[in-house]
Design a protein around this motif. Structure first.
Motif, PDB file in Angstrom:
ATOM      1  N   GLN A 153       0.826  -1.201   0.000  1.00  0.00           N
ATOM      2  CA  GLN A 153       0.000   0.000   0.000  1.00  0.00           C
ATOM      3  C   GLN A 153       0.863   1.255   0.000  1.00  0.00           C
ATOM      4  O   GLN A 153       2.067   1.197   0.227  1.00  0.00           O
ATOM      5  CB  GLN A 153      -0.904  -0.009   1.241  1.00  0.00           C
ATOM      6  N   GLY A 154       0.229   2.385  -0.212  1.00  0.00           N
ATOM      7  CA  GLY A 154       0.950   3.634  -0.400  1.00  0.00           C
ATOM      8  C   GLY A 154       1.518   4.257   0.863  1.00  0.00           C
ATOM      9  O   GLY A 154       2.248   5.240   0.784  1.00  0.00           O
ATOM     10  N   TRP A 155       1.156   3.740   2.033  1.00  0.00           N
ATOM     11  CA  TRP A 155       1.713   4.268   3.277  1.00  0.00           C
ATOM     12  C   TRP A 155       2.731   3.272   3.827  1.00  0.00           C
ATOM     13  O   TRP A 155       2.822   2.144   3.346  1.00  0.00           O
ATOM     14  CB  TRP A 155       0.579   4.507   4.297  1.00  0.00           C
ATOM     15  N   THR A 156       3.468   3.696   4.869  1.00  0.00           N
ATOM     16  CA  THR A 156       4.396   2.775   5.524  1.00  0.00           C
ATOM     17  C   THR A 156       3.988   2.619   6.984  1.00  0.00           C
ATOM     18  O   THR A 156       3.463   3.552   7.608  1.00  0.00           O
ATOM     19  CB  THR A 156       5.847   3.294   5.468  1.00  0.00           C
ATOM     20  N   ALA A 157       4.222   1.419   7.511  1.00  0.00           N
ATOM     21  CA  ALA A 157       3.968   1.157   8.930  1.00  0.00           C
ATOM     22  C   ALA A 157       5.216   1.550   9.726  1.00  0.00           C
ATOM     23  O   ALA A 157       6.328   1.376   9.201  1.00  0.00           O
ATOM     24  CB  ALA A 157       3.660  -0.315   9.126  1.00  0.00           C
ATOM     25  N   PRO A 158       5.078   2.056  10.947  1.00  0.00           N
ATOM     26  CA  PRO A 158       3.823   2.317  11.653  1.00  0.00           C
ATOM     27  C   PRO A 158       3.113   3.569  11.128  1.00  0.00           C
ATOM     28  O   PRO A 158       3.742   4.436  10.522  1.00  0.00           O
ATOM     29  CB  PRO A 158       4.287   2.512  13.097  1.00  0.00           C
ATOM     30  N   TYR A 159       1.826   3.605  11.401  1.00  0.00           N
ATOM     31  CA  TYR A 159       0.979   4.711  10.955  1.00  0.00           C
ATOM     32  C   TYR A 159       0.381   5.338  12.215  1.00  0.00           C
ATOM     33  O   TYR A 159      -0.578   4.821  12.781  1.00  0.00           O
ATOM     34  CB  TYR A 159      -0.111   4.163  10.032  1.00  0.00           C
ATOM     35  N   PRO A 160       0.990   6.448  12.684  1.00  0.00           N
ATOM     36  CA  PRO A 160       0.624   6.979  14.001  1.00  0.00           C
ATOM     37  C   PRO A 160      -0.834   7.434  14.103  1.00  0.00           C
ATOM     38  O   PRO A 160      -1.450   7.809  13.094  1.00  0.00           O
ATOM     39  CB  PRO A 160       1.556   8.186  14.164  1.00  0.00           C
ATOM     40  N   LEU A 161      -1.339   7.419  15.320  1.00  0.00           N
ATOM     41  CA  LEU A 161      -2.717   7.848  15.570  1.00  0.00           C
ATOM     42  C   LEU A 161      -2.959   9.271  15.047  1.00  0.00           C
ATOM     43  O   LEU A 161      -4.004   9.554  14.452  1.00  0.00           O
ATOM     44  CB  LEU A 161      -3.005   7.771  17.076  1.00  0.00           C
ATOM     45  N   ALA A 162      -1.975  10.158  15.222  1.00  0.00           N
ATOM     46  CA  ALA A 162      -2.158  11.549  14.767  1.00  0.00           C
ATOM     47  C   ALA A 162      -2.339  11.603  13.248  1.00  0.00           C
ATOM     48  O   ALA A 162      -3.124  12.403  12.728  1.00  0.00           O
ATOM     49  CB  ALA A 162      -0.956  12.390  15.190  1.00  0.00           C
ATOM     50  N   SER A 163      -1.639  10.727  12.516  1.00  0.00           N
ATOM     51  CA  SER A 163      -1.806  10.693  11.051  1.00  0.00           C
ATOM     52  C   SER A 163      -3.201  10.200  10.704  1.00  0.00           C
ATOM     53  O   SER A 163      -3.844  10.712   9.776  1.00  0.00           O
ATOM     54  CB  SER A 163      -0.777   9.753  10.419  1.00  0.00           C
ATOM     55  N   ALA A 164      -3.671   9.195  11.460  1.00  0.00           N
ATOM     56  CA  ALA A 164      -5.023   8.667  11.218  1.00  0.00           C
ATOM     57  C   ALA A 164      -6.065   9.755  11.477  1.00  0.00           C
ATOM     58  O   ALA A 164      -7.004   9.938  10.699  1.00  0.00           O
ATOM     59  CB  ALA A 164      -5.267   7.460  12.126  1.00  0.00           C
ATOM     60  N   GLN A 165      -5.872  10.496  12.547  1.00  0.00           N
ATOM     61  CA  GLN A 165      -6.840  11.566  12.873  1.00  0.00           C
ATOM     62  C   GLN A 165      -6.847  12.641  11.794  1.00  0.00           C
ATOM     63  O   GLN A 165      -7.906  13.087  11.350  1.00  0.00           O
ATOM     64  CB  GLN A 165      -6.496  12.162  14.245  1.00  0.00           C
TER      65      GLN A 165
END
Ligand SMILES: CC(C)(COP(=O)(O)OP(=O)(O)OC[C@H]1O[C@@H](n2cnc3c(N)ncnc32)[C@H](O)[C@@H]1OP(=O)(O)O)[C@@H](O)C(=O)NCCC(=O)NCCS
Length: 193
Positions: free
Chosen positions: A47-59
């Motif tokens: 997918q186009g993002w990388t892990a980890p994906y922080p909560l702030a990015s999700a928000q």
């Protein structure tokens, strides 16, 4: 953002029901689960993002969706997959109306690992196809996947999509040349479940 803290966002993406699922706009309360499965390296791999994906990015991601029109040509828009009876987000679908002709729509999808293997992605994508073809006049749905992403290719074939292309080492992605299958399905070809 609307004044209602956990209202489905945005208002113009409907709630689509299946026997087990609701496909709906994202809510502020989805951020934690969204961050959790996007932080799983297995889910992130192709997918186009990388892990980890922080909560702030999700928000931030969810807040940004609130102002967006899902049918903006050329732009990806994400919708939530949640259990029909309510509860925590289990995955999402992406849609991108073609920049030149929004009657062509590209799709994408992710499921949290613990919800894979039960046919839930199949159920969600079939409902989305019904919405596109029957309610929105979409002509053609397309999707792409890394050739190594066997679960994704199997899902696309399970919902009736046709493999139309195999692009060999066509994209430099996450540090390597990657090959891609392209799939498509026309409205007139779609066999309603
Ligand atoms: C791609 C992805 C959504 C597919 O998920 P999935 O769980 O394999 O697909 P489904 O939810 O449709 O489940 C299918 C599996 O459930 C089984 N199943 C059980 N009940 C079923 C039912 N009622 N209908 C269909 N399948 C059912 C199938 O036999 C299949 O099992 P198998 O994997 O052992 O063959 C998932 O692997 C994922 O999120 N991957 C990471 C993100 C990603 O790469 N996305 C795609 C980018 S292109």
């Amino acid at each position: 953002m609307t004044g209602v803290v956990d209202a489905a966002l945005p208002a113009d993406f409907p709630s689509l029901l299946t026997p087990r699922l609701e496909i709906r706009g994202f809510r502020a309360g989805d951020a934690e689960a969204f961050s959790a499965y996007r932080s799983d390296p297995d889910v992130a791999r192709y997918q186009g993002w990388t892990a980890p994906y922080p909560l702030a990015s999700a928000q931030r991601f969810i807040e940004a969706l609130a102002d967006r029109d899902p049918w903006t040509p050329g732009e990806w828009f994400q919708v939530a997959i949640a259990p029909r009876e309510g509860g925590v987000l289990i995955g999402d679908c992406g849609m991108r109306p073609d920049a030149a002709d929004p009657r062509i729509v590209e799709i994408g999808f992710s499921l949290a690992r613990e919800h894979q293997g039960r046919g839930l992605a199949t159920e969600a994508i079939c409902r989305l196809l019904a919405y596109f073809f029957d309610e929105r006049g979409v002509h053609r749905v397309v999707a792409g996947c890394d050739v190594r992403n066997t679960r994704s290719a199997a899902l696309l074939e399970r919902v009736g999509m046709r493999r139309e292309a195999h692009f060999v080492e066509s994209e430099w992605f996450k540090g390597e040349w990657t090959s891609e299958y392209r799939y498509a399905l026309l409205c007139r070809e779609w066999v309603r479940p």
